[in-house]
Design an enzyme around this catalytic site. Structure first.
Site, PDB file in Angstrom:
ATOM      1  N   ARG A  45       0.880  -1.178   0.000  1.00 39.22           N
ATOM      2  CA  ARG A  45       0.000   0.000   0.000  1.00 39.22           C
ATOM      3  C   ARG A  45       0.910   1.218   0.000  1.00 39.22           C
ATOM      4  NH1 ARG A  45      -5.342   1.373   3.480  1.00 39.22           N
ATOM      5  NH2 ARG A  45      -6.120   0.035   1.821  1.00 39.22           N
ATOM      6  N   GLN A  64     -10.151  -3.908  -3.517  1.00 41.33           N
ATOM      7  CA  GLN A  64     -11.450  -3.465  -3.021  1.00 41.33           C
ATOM      8  C   GLN A  64     -12.546  -3.706  -4.060  1.00 41.33           C
ATOM      9  OE1 GLN A  64     -12.154  -2.002   0.179  1.00 41.33           O
ATOM     10  NE2 GLN A  64     -14.154  -2.662  -0.547  1.00 41.33           N
ATOM     11  N   ASP A  92     -17.206   7.243  -1.571  1.00 37.31           N
ATOM     12  CA  ASP A  92     -15.960   7.082  -0.816  1.00 37.31           C
ATOM     13  C   ASP A  92     -15.700   8.400  -0.083  1.00 37.31           C
ATOM     14  OD1 ASP A  92     -13.490   6.159   0.076  1.00 37.31           O
ATOM     15  OD2 ASP A  92     -12.501   6.258  -1.881  1.00 37.31           O
ATOM     16  N   CYS A 124     -16.286   1.569   0.470  1.00 37.30           N
ATOM     17  CA  CYS A 124     -15.118   0.735   0.786  1.00 37.30           C
ATOM     18  C   CYS A 124     -14.718   0.840   2.255  1.00 37.30           C
ATOM     19  CB  CYS A 124     -13.959   1.091  -0.129  1.00 37.30           C
ATOM     20  SG  CYS A 124     -13.346   2.773   0.061  1.00 37.30           S
ATOM     21  N   ARG A 150     -13.436  -8.808   1.578  1.00 33.24           N
ATOM     22  CA  ARG A 150     -12.014  -8.574   1.283  1.00 33.24           C
ATOM     23  C   ARG A 150     -11.212  -9.824   1.654  1.00 33.24           C
ATOM     24  NH1 ARG A 150      -9.943  -3.335   1.264  1.00 33.24           N
ATOM     25  NH2 ARG A 150      -7.993  -4.390   0.722  1.00 33.24           N
TER      26      ARG A 150
HETATM   27  N1  NVA Z   1      -9.960   6.519  -1.493  1.00 35.07           N
HETATM   28  C1  NVA Z   1      -9.589   6.146  -0.154  1.00 35.07           C
HETATM   29  C2  NVA Z   1      -9.839   4.685   0.057  1.00 35.07           C
HETATM   30  C3  NVA Z   1      -9.513   4.186   1.444  1.00 35.07           C
HETATM   31  C4  NVA Z   1      -9.678   2.706   1.563  1.00 35.07           C
HETATM   32  C5  NVA Z   1      -8.128   6.489   0.086  1.00 35.07           C
HETATM   33  O1  NVA Z   1      -7.316   6.322  -0.838  1.00 35.07           O
HETATM   34  O2  NVA Z   1      -7.795   6.958   1.180  1.00 35.07           O
HETATM   35  N1   CP Z   2     -11.210  -0.235   2.356  1.00 34.36           N
HETATM   36  C1   CP Z   2      -9.942  -0.303   2.783  1.00 34.36           C
HETATM   37  O1   CP Z   2      -8.992  -0.539   2.025  1.00 34.36           O
HETATM   38  O2   CP Z   2      -9.814  -0.120   4.138  1.00 34.36           O
HETATM   39  P1   CP Z   2      -8.463   0.104   4.952  1.00 34.36           P
HETATM   40  O3   CP Z   2      -7.923   1.457   4.564  1.00 34.36           O
HETATM   41  O4   CP Z   2      -8.891   0.055   6.385  1.00 34.36           O
HETATM   42  O5   CP Z   2      -7.495  -0.973   4.606  1.00 34.36           O
END
Ligand code: NVA
Ligand code: CP
Length: 303
Positions: free
Chosen positions: A104, A134, A219, A259, A287
């Site tokens: 991530r 997701q 979102d 999400c 997930r």
């Molecule tokens: N669009 C959000 C999704 C979090 C799971 C982000 O990137 O923070």
């Molecule tokens: N939806 C999602 O990816 O959640 P987290 O940021 O908690 O991993």
């Protein structure tokens, strides 16, 4: 087996998704019955988090243990990643010690550079541009509740962000349409999604985007990494809140997805996310199941 990464939704073909959704359903059934499913015994997953997470961390970590493997958790702050070791060197080293890597991070180019130098499959656990795991869970959840998503309409209400881009990629690949409504200045960039215009339609008014939709989804107004824009976004996004009226504009059996994490009173009203059309808890749970199917598929192929 040929090395296969999952960096964006289009890294797999439609027939591979058919297999993954079927296999995830089987994995879920076994999980619910406390039946062991451990094809990844002695395999190790490295998880690299440069941004916060609850769902992604828990689902990958619990999922890998349930498949019989183990997990190494790294963050920028507690590894040399935060002290400017080149990403290419990190990839070479980490991928000699583990069987699978989930990352991530911020820019998509970072995960692509890592994958280029990795000996093992790399999975995108969210970048600024995409969030394929997701959408994998979201479509699996749609299928569980309503059957095939092909030919259906998904309303995207909110930011033209990583989730929106990935919905567009999925629409083109799996044959559905996304009705997109974003505030001006926060539009989707079709070049980032890399899709043709036939899979989506843009609406100024979020009510129009929701009209007749089979699924309404949104979102956060401010994604991770964009916190400096928070105040400006709060003003720009005021009308992009999924409320009961917007859900009434959609089909009567429309589902609501998010999400998560969610901000009640911002992008969604509590009565929607906590209401009868919302499937957000199934969506979050899924997930776990779809990513177990994905990890197994990337390492072992079709069983
Ligand atoms: N669009 C959000 C999704 C979090 C799971 C982000 O990137 O923070
Ligand atoms: N939806 C999602 O990816 O959640 P987290 O940021 O908690 O991993």
């Amino acid at each position: 087996m040929k090395l296969k990464h999952y960096l964006k939704f289009t890294d797999l073909k439609a027939d591979e998704y058919v297999y993954l959704f079927e296999h995830a359903a089987l994995i879920k059934k076994k999980f619910k019955a406390y039946e062991k499913h451990q094809p990844l015994t002695d395999r190790t997953l490295a998880m690299i988090f440069e941004k916060a997470s609850t769902r992604t961390r828990v689902s990958f970590e619990a999922g890998m243990y349930q498949l019989g493997g183990s997990v190494v958790h790294l963050t920028t702050g507690d590894s040399q990643l935060g002290r400017a070791e080149p990403i290419e060197d990190s990839a070479r080293v980490i991928s000699r010690m583990v069987d699978l890597v989930m990352i991530r991070t911020y820019e998509q180019t970072k995960i692509e550079r890592f994958a280029e130098y990795s000996r093992v499959p790399v999975i995108n656990g969210l970048t600024n541009e995409y969030h394929p795991c997701q959408i994998l869970a979201d479509i699996f959840t749609y299928i569980e509740h309503r059957g095939s998503i092909t030919g259906k309409t998904v309303a995207w209400v909110g930011d033209g962000n990583n989730m929106a881009n990935t919905w567009l990629q999925a629409a083109e690949l799996l044959g559905f349409t996304v009705h997109v409504s974003t505030p001006s200045g926060y539009e989707i960039d079709p070049a980032v999604a890399g899709v043709k215009s036939s899979c989506y339609k843009v609406f100024k008014d979020p009510m129009q985007a929701s009209a007749g939709a089979d699924l309404v989804t949104t979102d956060v107004w401010t994604s991770m990494g964009y916190e400096a824009e928070n105040e400006a976004r709060k003003k720009a996004f005021t009308d992009w809140c999924v409320d009961a009226e917007m859900m009434r504009a959609a089909k009567s059996d429309a589902l609501f997805m998010h999400c998560l994490p969610a901000h009640r009173g911002e992008e969604v009203e509590a009565e929607v996310i906590d209401g009868p059309q919302s499937v957000v808890w199934d969506e979050a749970e899924n997930r776990l199941h779809v990513q177990k199917a994905l990890m197994e598929y990337l390492l072992l192929g079709r069983l």
